[in-house]
Write an enzyme that holds these catalytic residues in place. Structure first.
Site, PDB file in Angstrom:
ATOM      1  N   ARG A 125     -28.296  -1.253  -3.370  1.00  0.00           N
ATOM      2  CA  ARG A 125     -27.814  -2.621  -2.580  1.00  0.00           C
ATOM      3  C   ARG A 125     -26.917  -3.426  -3.156  1.00  0.00           C
ATOM      4  O   ARG A 125     -26.745  -4.420  -2.845  1.00  0.00           O
ATOM      5  CB  ARG A 125     -28.845  -3.268  -1.803  1.00  0.00           C
ATOM      6  N   LYS A 141     -11.566  -3.500  -2.516  1.00  0.00           N
ATOM      7  CA  LYS A 141     -11.388  -2.014  -1.394  1.00  0.00           C
ATOM      8  C   LYS A 141     -12.092  -0.995  -2.205  1.00  0.00           C
ATOM      9  O   LYS A 141     -11.662  -0.654  -3.386  1.00  0.00           O
ATOM     10  CB  LYS A 141      -9.963  -1.682  -1.199  1.00  0.00           C
ATOM     11  N   GLU A 182       3.648   1.677  -5.833  1.00  0.00           N
ATOM     12  CA  GLU A 182       3.078   0.298  -5.312  1.00  0.00           C
ATOM     13  C   GLU A 182       3.755  -0.857  -5.928  1.00  0.00           C
ATOM     14  O   GLU A 182       3.997  -2.038  -5.303  1.00  0.00           O
ATOM     15  CB  GLU A 182       1.869   0.146  -5.777  1.00  0.00           C
ATOM     16  N   LYS A 239      -0.736  -9.480  -5.289  1.00  0.00           N
ATOM     17  CA  LYS A 239      -2.024  -9.013  -4.586  1.00  0.00           C
ATOM     18  C   LYS A 239      -2.972 -10.054  -4.699  1.00  0.00           C
ATOM     19  O   LYS A 239      -3.867 -10.199  -3.718  1.00  0.00           O
ATOM     20  CB  LYS A 239      -2.560  -7.678  -5.618  1.00  0.00           C
ATOM     21  N   GLU A 259      -8.999  -7.917   4.874  1.00  0.00           N
ATOM     22  CA  GLU A 259      -7.957  -7.450   5.644  1.00  0.00           C
ATOM     23  C   GLU A 259      -8.055  -7.809   7.227  1.00  0.00           C
ATOM     24  O   GLU A 259      -7.904  -6.827   7.989  1.00  0.00           O
ATOM     25  CB  GLU A 259      -7.801  -5.825   5.507  1.00  0.00           C
ATOM     26  N   ARG A 309      -3.476  -9.458   4.605  1.00  0.00           N
ATOM     27  CA  ARG A 309      -3.630  -8.479   3.694  1.00  0.00           C
ATOM     28  C   ARG A 309      -3.211  -7.038   4.193  1.00  0.00           C
ATOM     29  O   ARG A 309      -2.933  -6.197   3.448  1.00  0.00           O
ATOM     30  CB  ARG A 309      -5.103  -8.463   3.361  1.00  0.00           C
ATOM     31  N   ASN A 367      -0.075  -2.471   3.006  1.00  0.00           N
ATOM     32  CA  ASN A 367      -0.327  -1.023   3.725  1.00  0.00           C
ATOM     33  C   ASN A 367       1.058  -0.595   4.032  1.00  0.00           C
ATOM     34  O   ASN A 367       1.454   0.235   4.696  1.00  0.00           O
ATOM     35  CB  ASN A 367      -1.333  -0.812   4.747  1.00  0.00           C
ATOM     36  N   HIS A 390       1.949   3.080   4.085  1.00  0.00           N
ATOM     37  CA  HIS A 390       0.808   3.751   3.924  1.00  0.00           C
ATOM     38  C   HIS A 390       0.210   4.511   5.196  1.00  0.00           C
ATOM     39  O   HIS A 390      -0.607   5.563   5.148  1.00  0.00           O
ATOM     40  CB  HIS A 390      -0.427   2.733   3.458  1.00  0.00           C
ATOM     41  N   HIS A 436      -1.043   8.247   4.407  1.00  0.00           N
ATOM     42  CA  HIS A 436      -2.100   8.641   4.250  1.00  0.00           C
ATOM     43  C   HIS A 436      -2.119   9.941   5.486  1.00  0.00           C
ATOM     44  O   HIS A 436      -2.937  10.983   4.983  1.00  0.00           O
ATOM     45  CB  HIS A 436      -3.060   7.824   5.182  1.00  0.00           C
ATOM     46  N   HIS A 458      -1.002  10.006  -4.519  1.00  0.00           N
ATOM     47  CA  HIS A 458      -1.261   8.986  -3.726  1.00  0.00           C
ATOM     48  C   HIS A 458       0.243   7.953  -3.574  1.00  0.00           C
ATOM     49  O   HIS A 458       0.792   7.784  -2.582  1.00  0.00           O
ATOM     50  CB  HIS A 458      -2.272   8.079  -3.787  1.00  0.00           C
TER      51      HIS A 458
END
Length: 547
Positions: free
Chosen positions: A306, A328, A370, A412, A422, A426, A430, A433, A437, A450
């Protein structure tokens, strides 16, 4: 006004272990009235008198950092007291920066005019000689990251031999733009400010060998390094040796390389190794590698027992400028990228810029996607810098790469500070993206890197922004040209219109089944919105390769 006196002064005071005092706040506390109200009721002359009285008291205090009002130096007595009783740090900001930072602030009584730009220029001409008269240290504030500015002040304090027993920080408006700073030969540390989840991002060369740095952030006796078959032969032994020198026991977990390996099965491989080696909840997981390793190790750290401590050691440009910062984590699903994961912040990010020496050209280009993204969504000046320095970046010029990494991380870090999970701003990270994706899932993970998919996705998002009337034609062409110059694809694969739409509908930004895109309005600013189906169809037709 708008030069960052209060923010920088408070951060500097923390670094110097001193008390911070803002003279404007002190005046408001004593009068019970705001500065604009004092100006309105009593006038500027009366306010300046109050300001001079407060400064007369503040300069007698020991071990303080004082942020003065921008006009405090207009009083000759105050100038003399500041110069005689402390180290005066003069913060300079361009007129454009001042306008941007104060355009929506109604608490600037001197700027409540029909032409704020003209007023700022007038103040600059009036105050410039007075600032220079008393300044011991001059700091340009064109780059807004607080940690960078504080480090610049501390470096100058060291060079001047000042003990900074007291520091006063007048603000100023200046017409020149400062040159970019780089960390090619030194370590720069930024802070992701998230309360009790705050952590440092260290950027510099030879950090893999820094025993003190490793010992500081690996708090327990044990560490488990997760890496892959490409990175392990290059850096696993070095990091293991550094940790051993810091007195840590090390378990190594080596995964297959590639985006297609970002799977549940490989996540289980990490858990299997942790359990087999009886790693407890004080064991620190260390992600040594690129974005795939970082995302999977982060998800494992968030889930194992956990939650166990995590350190990110990114070794690719893409992971150093983006994926290692912000918390993330996750794995891919056949129907969608990064759809299974968690937000989980590391204890530290250690970005050794020297690891980029071994980076293949294709991976370097993928990372530049990026970097370009950060300029496109929030910093048009940085975008222009990337255009001017693309050849140096591709040639792995250390100073150019260091600046690109530092500025990207600054952007960032600030966005994550404002929106950790997000829920708002934030999402602009993306940009490109949604298309990217879809490309990755449609072609099969690992077919395109990517960053290659992101580069092409930004070209598509720019085209869509232009069709909606948000982005001018020249800016659209600049984005396409820069992506191409970075060695990235600018023509999307033909996945079929129906498949494109289905793949884009599996996106975390979407709400109620409606596809939401990050759009530019204009270059250097971004928004999230839905788009008319006809516009999206036109972009797909224009940007996708013919069958």
């Amino acid at each position: 006004m708008g030069s960052g006196k209060t923010t920088v002064g408070r951060a500097l005071a923390r670094k110097l272990n001193k008390r911070f005092i803002d003279s404007d706040h002190e005046i408001e506390a004593r009068t019970g009235a705001s500065i604009p109200l004092i100006f309105e009721i009593e006038g500027e002359a009366s306010f300046r008198q109050r300001e001079a009285e407060v400064i007369r008291e503040l300069v007698t205090l020991d071990n303080v950092v004082v942020a003065t009002g921008g006009g405090a130096i207009l009083n000759p007595a105050s100038r003399g007291l500041l110069a005689a009783n402390g180290t005066v740090i003069y913060l300079r900001a361009s007129v454009n920066s001042i306008l941007q930072r104060t355009s929506h602030d109604r608490n600037r009584p001197l700027l409540q005019t029909a032409d704020p730009r003209q007023r700022i220029e007038e103040l600059s001409r009036e105050r410039e000689p007075l600032y220079r008269e008393i300044a011991d240290i001059v700091i340009d504030t064109g780059r807004p990251n607080v940690q960078f500015l504080v480090n610049a002040i501390l470096n100058q304090l060291d060079q001047t031999g000042s003990s900074a027993a007291n520091s006063a920080m007048p603000s100023h408006h200046h017409l020149s733009n400062p040159p970019p700073a780089a960390c090619a030969d030194a370590t720069v540390t930024l802070e992701v400010s998230l309360g009790d989840r705050s952590y440092p991002v260290a950027i510099g060369p030879a950090l893999l060998d820094d025993v003190t740095l490793m010992a500081r952030h690996v708090c327990g006796e044990r560490a488990a390094i997760v890496t892959n078959t490409v990175v392990a032969p290059l850096y696993l032994e070095r990091v293991t040796r550094t940790l051993a020198a810091a007195g840590k026991q090390v378990t190594a977990i080596v995964l297959p390389d590639g985006e297609e390996e970002k799977t549940w099965a490989n996540l289980m491989t990490i858990f299997d190794a942790l359990l087999a080696n009886k790693c407890d909840r004080k064991t620190t997981l260390i992600a040594l590698g690129g974005g795939v390793v970082g995302d999977m190790t982060g998800f494992a750290a968030a889930s194992y027992m956990r939650g166990v401590p995590l350190i990110q050691i990114p070794t690719t440009l893409l992971s150093q400028v983006d994926s290692s910062v912000g918390g993330k984590t996750g794995i891919n699903h056949p129907l969608g990228k990064n759809m299974i994961g968690a937000f989980y912040q590391p204890r530290a990010v250690i970005a050794d810029t020297a690891t980029l020496d071994s980076l293949p050209a294709r991976e370097l280009s993928a990372g530049l996607a990026e970097v370009i993204k950060h300029g496109a969504i929030i910093d048009a000046e940085f975008f222009s810098w990337i255009e001017a320095n693309m050849a140096a970046l591709l040639a792995k010029d250390l100073a150019a790469l260091a600046h690109a990494i530092l500025r990207s991380c600054e952007i960032k870090v600030e966005i994550v500070r404002q929106d950790e999970r997000e829920g708002g701003i934030r999402a602009i990270l993306n940009f490109g993206h949604t298309f990217a994706h879809a490309i990755e899932a449609g072609l099969g993970y690992g077919t395109w890197l990517h960053g290659e998919a992101v580069g092409c996705g930004m070209v598509m998002a720019a085209d869509l922004s232009h069709r909606l009337g948000l982005l001018d034609a020249l800016s659209k062409e600049r984005i396409t040209a820069l992506v191409k110059a970075a060695g990235l694809p600018v023509v999307a694969p033909n996945l079929g219109v129906t498949n494109w739409l289905e793949l884009m509908q599996v996106d975390k930004k979407n709400e109620g089944g409606t596809i939401r895109f990050i759009l530019l309005q204009p270059l250097g600013a971004a928004k999230i919105d839905t788009v008319p189906p006809a516009m999206l169809a036109a972009t797909l037709q224009a940007c996708v390769a013919s069958a």
